[in-house]
Design a protein around this motif. Structure first.
Motif, PDB file in Angstrom:
ATOM      1  N   SER A  27       0.844  -1.196   0.000  1.00 32.88           N
ATOM      2  CA  SER A  27       0.000   0.000   0.000  1.00 32.88           C
ATOM      3  C   SER A  27       0.877   1.244   0.000  1.00 32.88           C
ATOM      4  CB  SER A  27      -0.930   0.012   1.218  1.00 32.88           C
ATOM      5  OG  SER A  27      -0.194   0.140   2.411  1.00 32.88           O
ATOM      6  N   ASP A  28       0.252   2.354  -0.353  1.00 37.30           N
ATOM      7  CA  ASP A  28       0.923   3.645  -0.373  1.00 37.30           C
ATOM      8  C   ASP A  28      -0.140   4.701  -0.055  1.00 37.30           C
ATOM      9  OD1 ASP A  28       2.906   5.543  -0.650  1.00 37.30           O
ATOM     10  OD2 ASP A  28       2.889   5.521  -2.836  1.00 37.30           O
ATOM     11  N   TYR A  29       0.284   5.843   0.453  1.00 38.77           N
ATOM     12  CA  TYR A  29      -0.674   6.887   0.784  1.00 38.77           C
ATOM     13  C   TYR A  29      -0.017   8.253   0.740  1.00 38.77           C
ATOM     14  CZ  TYR A  29       1.415   7.150   5.460  1.00 38.77           C
ATOM     15  OH  TYR A  29       2.281   7.333   6.505  1.00 38.77           O
ATOM     16  N   ASP A  30      -0.870   9.262   0.669  1.00 41.31           N
ATOM     17  CA  ASP A  30      -0.429  10.651   0.672  1.00 41.31           C
ATOM     18  C   ASP A  30      -0.234  11.077   2.126  1.00 41.31           C
ATOM     19  OD1 ASP A  30      -0.145  13.419   0.551  1.00 41.31           O
ATOM     20  OD2 ASP A  30      -1.640  13.651  -1.039  1.00 41.31           O
ATOM     21  N   LYS A  31       0.986  11.325   2.503  1.00 43.22           N
ATOM     22  CA  LYS A  31       1.312  11.666   3.893  1.00 43.22           C
ATOM     23  C   LYS A  31       0.807  13.055   4.294  1.00 43.22           C
ATOM     24  CE  LYS A  31       5.377   8.686   3.738  1.00 43.22           C
ATOM     25  NZ  LYS A  31       4.934   7.985   2.560  1.00 43.22           N
ATOM     26  N   ASN A  32       0.382  13.852   3.324  1.00 35.68           N
ATOM     27  CA  ASN A  32      -0.117  15.196   3.608  1.00 35.68           C
ATOM     28  C   ASN A  32      -1.625  15.234   3.846  1.00 35.68           C
ATOM     29  OD1 ASN A  32       2.472  16.374   3.288  1.00 35.68           O
ATOM     30  ND2 ASN A  32       2.210  16.256   1.067  1.00 35.68           N
ATOM     31  N   VAL A  33      -2.280  14.093   3.771  1.00 37.24           N
ATOM     32  CA  VAL A  33      -3.731  14.038   3.950  1.00 37.24           C
ATOM     33  C   VAL A  33      -4.037  13.534   5.356  1.00 37.24           C
ATOM     34  CG1 VAL A  33      -5.849  12.895   3.151  1.00 37.24           C
ATOM     35  CG2 VAL A  33      -4.160  13.678   1.488  1.00 37.24           C
ATOM     36  N   ASP A  34      -4.972  14.221   6.040  1.00 39.87           N
ATOM     37  CA  ASP A  34      -5.423  13.794   7.364  1.00 39.87           C
ATOM     38  C   ASP A  34      -6.470  12.699   7.181  1.00 39.87           C
ATOM     39  OD1 ASP A  34      -6.193  13.479   9.992  1.00 39.87           O
ATOM     40  OD2 ASP A  34      -7.292  15.392  10.087  1.00 39.87           O
ATOM     41  N   LEU A  35      -6.093  11.476   7.463  1.00 37.31           N
ATOM     42  CA  LEU A  35      -6.971  10.330   7.246  1.00 37.31           C
ATOM     43  C   LEU A  35      -8.097  10.253   8.270  1.00 37.31           C
ATOM     44  CD1 LEU A  35      -4.238   7.670   6.389  1.00 37.31           C
ATOM     45  CD2 LEU A  35      -5.542   9.111   4.829  1.00 37.31           C
ATOM     46  N   ASN A  36      -7.987  10.961   9.363  1.00 37.54           N
ATOM     47  CA  ASN A  36      -9.019  10.929  10.402  1.00 37.54           C
ATOM     48  C   ASN A  36     -10.310  11.624   9.973  1.00 37.54           C
ATOM     49  OD1 ASN A  36      -7.399   9.530  12.280  1.00 37.54           O
ATOM     50  ND2 ASN A  36      -6.348  11.443  12.775  1.00 37.54           N
ATOM     51  N   GLY A  37     -10.260  12.425   8.926  1.00 34.96           N
ATOM     52  CA  GLY A  37     -11.437  13.153   8.466  1.00 34.96           C
ATOM     53  C   GLY A  37     -12.401  12.315   7.642  1.00 34.96           C
ATOM     54  N   TYR A  38     -12.053  11.105   7.326  1.00 34.14           N
ATOM     55  CA  TYR A  38     -12.888  10.260   6.480  1.00 34.14           C
ATOM     56  C   TYR A  38     -13.704   9.308   7.337  1.00 34.14           C
ATOM     57  CZ  TYR A  38      -9.877  12.114   2.849  1.00 34.14           C
ATOM     58  OH  TYR A  38      -9.195  12.963   2.018  1.00 34.14           O
ATOM     59  N   LYS A  39     -15.028   9.426   7.244  1.00 32.33           N
ATOM     60  CA  LYS A  39     -15.932   8.592   8.045  1.00 32.33           C
ATOM     61  C   LYS A  39     -16.955   7.840   7.194  1.00 32.33           C
ATOM     62  CE  LYS A  39     -14.219  10.296  11.866  1.00 32.33           C
ATOM     63  NZ  LYS A  39     -13.078   9.623  12.392  1.00 32.33           N
ATOM     64  N   THR A  40     -17.263   8.369   6.011  1.00 27.64           N
ATOM     65  CA  THR A  40     -18.269   7.746   5.149  1.00 27.64           C
ATOM     66  C   THR A  40     -17.642   7.373   3.815  1.00 27.64           C
ATOM     67  OG1 THR A  40     -18.991   9.881   4.273  1.00 27.64           O
ATOM     68  CG2 THR A  40     -20.151   9.050   6.227  1.00 27.64           C
ATOM     69  N   TYR A  41     -18.245   6.411   3.131  1.00 26.47           N
ATOM     70  CA  TYR A  41     -17.704   5.938   1.857  1.00 26.47           C
ATOM     71  C   TYR A  41     -18.836   5.535   0.914  1.00 26.47           C
ATOM     72  CZ  TYR A  41     -18.919   1.072   2.734  1.00 26.47           C
ATOM     73  OH  TYR A  41     -19.612  -0.085   2.943  1.00 26.47           O
ATOM     74  N   ASN A  42     -18.475   5.412  -0.323  1.00 26.85           N
ATOM     75  CA  ASN A  42     -19.299   4.772  -1.340  1.00 26.85           C
ATOM     76  C   ASN A  42     -18.350   4.352  -2.453  1.00 26.85           C
ATOM     77  OD1 ASN A  42     -21.484   3.765  -2.806  1.00 26.85           O
ATOM     78  ND2 ASN A  42     -22.800   5.492  -2.221  1.00 26.85           N
ATOM     79  N   PRO A 140     -13.533  12.805  -3.060  1.00 29.17           N
ATOM     80  CA  PRO A 140     -14.354  13.403  -4.124  1.00 29.17           C
ATOM     81  C   PRO A 140     -14.342  14.927  -4.113  1.00 29.17           C
ATOM     82  CG  PRO A 140     -15.744  12.498  -2.387  1.00 29.17           C
ATOM     83  CD  PRO A 140     -14.328  12.119  -2.052  1.00 29.17           C
ATOM     84  N   ASN A 141     -14.076  15.541  -2.965  1.00 26.69           N
ATOM     85  CA  ASN A 141     -14.055  17.008  -2.896  1.00 26.69           C
ATOM     86  C   ASN A 141     -12.748  17.569  -3.449  1.00 26.69           C
ATOM     87  OD1 ASN A 141     -16.607  17.059  -1.675  1.00 26.69           O
ATOM     88  ND2 ASN A 141     -15.692  16.654   0.313  1.00 26.69           N
ATOM     89  N   LYS A 142     -11.629  16.977  -3.050  1.00 29.13           N
ATOM     90  CA  LYS A 142     -10.322  17.446  -3.510  1.00 29.13           C
ATOM     91  C   LYS A 142      -9.932  16.836  -4.854  1.00 29.13           C
ATOM     92  CE  LYS A 142      -8.600  17.847   1.224  1.00 29.13           C
ATOM     93  NZ  LYS A 142      -7.645  17.303   2.188  1.00 29.13           N
ATOM     94  N   LYS A 143     -10.670  15.785  -5.251  1.00 26.92           N
ATOM     95  CA  LYS A 143     -10.402  15.066  -6.503  1.00 26.92           C
ATOM     96  C   LYS A 143      -8.967  14.525  -6.548  1.00 26.92           C
ATOM     97  CE  LYS A 143     -13.897  17.486  -9.220  1.00 26.92           C
ATOM     98  NZ  LYS A 143     -14.962  16.880  -8.568  1.00 26.92           N
ATOM     99  N   ILE A 144      -8.611  13.842  -5.455  1.00 29.19           N
ATOM    100  CA  ILE A 144      -7.273  13.250  -5.372  1.00 29.19           C
ATOM    101  C   ILE A 144      -7.361  11.798  -4.910  1.00 29.19           C
ATOM    102  CG2 ILE A 144      -6.099  15.436  -4.878  1.00 29.19           C
ATOM    103  CD1 ILE A 144      -5.963  14.469  -1.893  1.00 29.19           C
ATOM    104  N   LEU A 145      -6.370  11.045  -5.283  1.00 28.04           N
ATOM    105  CA  LEU A 145      -6.149   9.712  -4.748  1.00 28.04           C
ATOM    106  C   LEU A 145      -5.326   9.898  -3.480  1.00 28.04           C
ATOM    107  CD1 LEU A 145      -5.846   6.526  -5.010  1.00 28.04           C
ATOM    108  CD2 LEU A 145      -3.761   7.028  -6.277  1.00 28.04           C
TER     109      LEU A 145
END
Length: 185
Positions: A27-42, A140-145
């Motif tokens: 796996s890989d991730y963007d270290k500049n993104v706060d992952l705690n802000g994500y609570k819902t998905y689709n 979906p708001n920032k349009k980033i992976l």
């Protein structure tokens, strides 16, 4: 001698099958993104429509992802914080297993390993389609992976316990999210 030959062939087959069943995850991730802000998905519907699996396996894959997302505390929503995008990449694999115990070893002269009584055994070829499942999390708001996980080594030709293997594979891939939980272990 025949017993030893049969044991060596059995050992070779067990090693070969063990090697084929292992799933390799990363796996890989963007270290500049706060992952705690994500609570819902689709699911990202355009991505789901392009998944190259039969409809049975596509539904199984989606159900496996939903189960893991729910287990992680996410809630499915029509206005999600993150979109789950799925890819399945397939490639043809060929494994060749030969009699590794014959030829090149021993003392020669018709005795020992090179003995004509030892035999050479056959060559075994296993052809199958190996799949890689890729799970991406998109904002979906920032349009980033912001997170990418994958698992390689799925034998897509094997229908035995297919649903169980998909569930296990998705669980192993998503076990790497969130990345900070991995570092804490």
């Amino acid at each position: 001698m025949k017993t030893i030959k049969n044991l060596l062939m059995l050992f070779t087959a067990v090693i070969a099958l063990a090697g084929c069943s292992s799933l390799r995850t990363a796996s890989d991730y963007d270290k500049n993104v706060d992952l705690n802000g994500y609570k819902t998905y689709n699911f990202y519907q355009k991505g789901i429509d392009r998944v190259r699996l039969n409809n049975l396996d596509k539904r199984r894959l989606i159900a496996a992802v939903e189960a893991q997302m729910n287990a992680k505390g996410f809630t499915k929503s029509d206005k999600p914080d993150l979109l789950v995008n799925l890819f399945v990449v397939a490639r043809e694999k060929t494994d060749v297993y030969g009699p590794g115990y014959y030829g090149g070893w021993g003392w020669g002269g018709g005795w020992g390993w090179r003995s004509p009584y030892w035999g050479g055994g056959g060559t075994y070829v296993n052809q199958y389609i190996e799949g890689t499942i890729i799970i991406d999390f998109l904002d979906p708001n920032k349009k980033i992976l912001f997170w990418h996980g994958q698992g390689s080594g799925f034998n897509l030709d094997n229908f035995t316990k297919r649903e169980e293997r998909l569930n296990t594979g998705v669980k192993e891939i998503l076990a790497q999210y969130p990345p900070n939980a991995i570092a804490a272990k």
